[in-house]
Design an enzyme around this catalytic site. Sequence first.
Site, PDB file in Angstrom:
ATOM      1  CE  LYS A  53     -28.302  39.785  -4.125  1.00  0.00           C
ATOM      2  NZ  LYS A  53     -29.433  40.109  -3.267  1.00  0.00           N
ATOM      3  CE1 TYR A  54     -27.834  28.687  -8.840  1.00  0.00           C
ATOM      4  CE2 TYR A  54     -27.228  28.926 -11.141  1.00  0.00           C
ATOM      5  CZ  TYR A  54     -27.609  28.137 -10.080  1.00  0.00           C
ATOM      6  OH  TYR A  54     -27.768  26.789 -10.260  1.00  0.00           O
ATOM      7  N   PRO A  55     -23.873  31.620  -8.235  1.00  0.00           N
ATOM      8  CG  PRO A  55     -23.099  30.070  -6.669  1.00  0.00           C
ATOM      9  CD  PRO A  55     -24.247  30.995  -6.975  1.00  0.00           C
ATOM     10  CG  LEU A  56     -23.400  26.789 -10.154  1.00  0.00           C
ATOM     11  CD1 LEU A  56     -24.247  25.525 -10.035  1.00  0.00           C
ATOM     12  CD2 LEU A  56     -21.930  26.445 -10.286  1.00  0.00           C
ATOM     13  CB  ALA A  57     -25.391  32.843 -13.401  1.00  0.00           C
TER      14      ALA A  57
END
Length: 113
Positions: A53-57
């Site tokens: 759920k972390y867009p920058l991962a």
Amino acid sequence: MKKNCRVVLNRFGSPDVLQPIWEVLPKPKGKEVRVKMLTAGVSFADIMARQGKYPLAPKSPFTPGYEFVGEVDEIGEQISDFQVGDRVVGLNPALGSYTDYFCISSDFFSDGT
């Protein structure tokens, strides 16, 4: 020969999806230093990345870990402001701090001064 233990997330989910792997120690290049990890934080970004759920991962598989505290273990050939043994704290924008050793540009952390 020293080996590096690194935690890898191969799929999203609960903490049990985190798996250790052992590999050759990374070598620092240019302006990088190799950090021997003392502590890695478990931030909200890490939890969200593990859950997908972390867009920058980065895309899976990857090694989580945004915050770190460590000791400079080896320096790249263009490093003059850090020495082996210096204690450092920082943020790894690409994640990857759940490991025994990792290389990172010296621009991403502080020697505490």
